[in-house]
Design an enzyme around this catalytic site. Structure first.
Site, PDB file in Angstrom:
ATOM      1  N   THR A 172      57.545  29.363  48.269  1.00 36.35           N
ATOM      2  CA  THR A 172      56.828  29.991  49.388  1.00 36.35           C
ATOM      3  C   THR A 172      57.776  30.186  50.559  1.00 36.35           C
ATOM      4  O   THR A 172      58.692  29.371  50.754  1.00 36.35           O
ATOM      5  CB  THR A 172      55.664  29.061  49.790  1.00 36.35           C
ATOM      6  OG1 THR A 172      54.693  29.098  48.760  1.00 36.35           O
ATOM      7  CG2 THR A 172      55.022  29.475  51.106  1.00 36.35           C
ATOM      8  N   ARG A 200      42.417  31.406  42.614  1.00 36.67           N
ATOM      9  CA  ARG A 200      42.812  30.162  43.309  1.00 36.67           C
ATOM     10  C   ARG A 200      43.551  30.512  44.603  1.00 36.67           C
ATOM     11  O   ARG A 200      44.480  31.301  44.621  1.00 36.67           O
ATOM     12  CB  ARG A 200      43.718  29.328  42.396  1.00 36.67           C
ATOM     13  CG  ARG A 200      44.289  28.064  43.049  1.00 36.67           C
ATOM     14  CD  ARG A 200      45.673  28.284  43.615  1.00 36.67           C
ATOM     15  NE  ARG A 200      46.309  27.037  44.041  1.00 36.67           N
ATOM     16  CZ  ARG A 200      47.417  26.994  44.778  1.00 36.67           C
ATOM     17  NH1 ARG A 200      48.001  28.101  45.169  1.00 36.67           N
ATOM     18  NH2 ARG A 200      47.942  25.847  45.131  1.00 36.67           N
ATOM     19  N   GLY A 202      45.755  28.825  47.718  1.00 34.36           N
ATOM     20  CA  GLY A 202      46.473  27.601  48.089  1.00 34.36           C
ATOM     21  C   GLY A 202      46.406  27.351  49.579  1.00 34.36           C
ATOM     22  O   GLY A 202      45.586  27.925  50.294  1.00 34.36           O
ATOM     23  N   ASP A 203      47.302  26.492  50.022  1.00 31.35           N
ATOM     24  CA  ASP A 203      47.342  26.115  51.435  1.00 31.35           C
ATOM     25  C   ASP A 203      47.955  27.186  52.324  1.00 31.35           C
ATOM     26  O   ASP A 203      47.632  27.286  53.514  1.00 31.35           O
ATOM     27  CB  ASP A 203      48.187  24.842  51.597  1.00 31.35           C
ATOM     28  CG  ASP A 203      49.618  25.091  51.114  1.00 31.35           C
ATOM     29  OD1 ASP A 203      49.778  25.638  50.001  1.00 31.35           O
ATOM     30  OD2 ASP A 203      50.565  24.762  51.844  1.00 31.35           O
ATOM     31  N   THR A 223      55.418  24.280  52.805  1.00 31.91           N
ATOM     32  CA  THR A 223      55.568  24.740  51.429  1.00 31.91           C
ATOM     33  C   THR A 223      55.462  23.519  50.527  1.00 31.91           C
ATOM     34  O   THR A 223      55.711  22.411  50.962  1.00 31.91           O
ATOM     35  CB  THR A 223      56.910  25.471  51.211  1.00 31.91           C
ATOM     36  OG1 THR A 223      57.048  25.816  49.829  1.00 31.91           O
ATOM     37  CG2 THR A 223      58.105  24.636  51.632  1.00 31.91           C
ATOM     38  N   GLY A 224      55.059  23.760  49.300  1.00 28.62           N
ATOM     39  CA  GLY A 224      54.934  22.636  48.369  1.00 28.62           C
ATOM     40  C   GLY A 224      53.639  22.735  47.595  1.00 28.62           C
ATOM     41  O   GLY A 224      52.987  23.791  47.575  1.00 28.62           O
ATOM     42  N   GLY A 226      50.140  22.917  47.001  1.00 23.77           N
ATOM     43  CA  GLY A 226      49.178  23.335  48.008  1.00 23.77           C
ATOM     44  C   GLY A 226      47.929  22.498  48.132  1.00 23.77           C
ATOM     45  O   GLY A 226      47.417  22.303  49.235  1.00 23.77           O
TER      46      GLY A 226
HETATM   47  N1  ASP Z   1      52.067  25.929  48.778  1.00 23.47           N
HETATM   48  C1  ASP Z   1      52.018  27.023  47.833  1.00 23.47           C
HETATM   49  C2  ASP Z   1      50.684  26.998  47.127  1.00 23.47           C
HETATM   50  O1  ASP Z   1      50.247  25.938  46.723  1.00 23.47           O
HETATM   51  C3  ASP Z   1      53.124  26.987  46.842  1.00 23.47           C
HETATM   52  C4  ASP Z   1      54.504  26.892  47.419  1.00 23.47           C
HETATM   53  O2  ASP Z   1      54.716  26.346  48.489  1.00 23.47           O
HETATM   54  O3  ASP Z   1      55.431  27.392  46.784  1.00 23.47           O
HETATM   55  O4  ASP Z   1      50.123  28.042  46.936  1.00 23.47           O
END
Ligand code: ASP
Length: 304
Positions: A172, A200, A202-203, A223-224, A226
């Site tokens: 992300t 779905r 995400g965050d 990022t991470g 989510g």
């Molecule tokens: N945080 C993002 C999600 O869960 C994924 C990512 O950070 O790469 O959609």
């Protein structure tokens, strides 16, 4: 009194493999350079974060725009948010399939709509009506990702042990900026997680989770993985710590500790306040980020 501009961008936090390090560094540097130029030409913090994110959405290295991870059905579904710390205006899109630069659509929502968040076809219709060109979903899919999905689905058909391991890519992208007028802004854009269920969210595009900006506290982009980040409303959590008088670096580090301790999550975060103080933290092996101020240009990928 004019403030010295500051720009911070990130391009994901995970176990970025050695052979992808250069591409990540180049990507975040290019994004920081473009956004810096935007501010040098008189653009606002909001303009700068939009430009930084567009550069990374256009770069296939990252999980944003073209080249994003594919969902379980082999389609790209994108989420993005942009937020203005001066006014708290925000624009978000979720699960869009036909917009190559979802942050551009998010910016249009921020500036041209009384609403804050659009999803799916309604978001695409809004974007098209406001001058954002639509594309075909196939235009966003690249062979590398078809292969990645095929390999992942073959591996997890028998076990879901590693579905959320830190080694799974989290590419992300996000950007934070402080402009000459002392305003801060934030933007985050993603293709979400590999093999996600269609629909779905995400965050990344949720206010306070993957992105937040308030001149009175701080701007943050995460990022991470989510789902854990969402449960803790992590970007707002960090901004609130800055409001309480803590430095952005402390707030970022504490937020990542909280993510680990409370819900066993992993990821990374950048934080910037309206005094130009910034923080970067992650509990993944690597995180790609870049910083630009009048005095320095820095970029890195290792533990900070
Ligand atoms: N945080 C993002 C999600 O869960 C994924 C990512 O950070 O790469 O959609």
């Amino acid at each position: 009194m004019p403030t010295d501009p500051v720009l911070v961008v990130h391009g994901g936090a995970w176990a970025i493999p050695d052979d992808m390090v250069e591409a990540h560094l180049k990507g975040v540097r290019n994004a920081a350079a473009a956004a810096w130029q935007t501010m040098q030409r008189g653009g606002s913090a909001l303009d700068a974060v939009e430009e930084a994110v567009v550069v990374m959405e256009d770069d296939e290295t990252f999980d944003a725009g073209r080249g994003s991870f594919l969902n379980r059905d082999g389609r790209v579904q994108l989420d993005a948010l942009i937020m203005d710390g001066a006014t708290l205006r925000a624009g978000g899109v979720g699960c869009v399939e036909r917009i190559a630069n979802p942050v551009r659509a998010a910016r249009k929502i921020l500036s041209d709509s009384p609403h804050v968040y659009f999803v799916g076809e309604g978001a695409e219709r809004f974007a098209a009506e406001h001058g954002v060109q639509l594309c075909r979903n196939e235009d966003l899919v690249i062979p590398r990702e078809i292969e990645r999905l095929r390999e992942f689905q073959a591996r997890t058909a028998t076990s879901d042990d590693d579905l959320f391991a830190p080694a799974i890519s989290h590419d992300t992208v996000g950007a934070l900026a402080l402009d000459r007028n002392g305003n801060i802004a934030a933007a985050t854009s993603t293709g979400g997680t590999l093999n996600k269920a269609p629909g779905r969210l995400g965050d990344s595009s949720l206010i306070g989770c993957g992105c937040y900006a308030d001149n009175q506290s701080a701007a943050a982009s995460t990022t991470g993985w989510g789902e854990p980040i969402m449960k803790l409303v992590l970007a707002k959590w960090a901004a609130d710590r800055v409001l309480a008088g803590n430095l952005p670096q402390w707030a970022a580090a504490e937020a990542i500790n909280y993510l680990k301790d409370r819900v066993n999550g992993h990821g990374g975060m950048i934080v910037l306040d309206s005094k130009g103080r910034f923080g970067i933290a992650h509990n993944t092996p690597r995180m790609a980020w870049a910083l630009r101020t009048a005095a320095e240009e820095r970029w890195a990928i290792e533990l900070t």
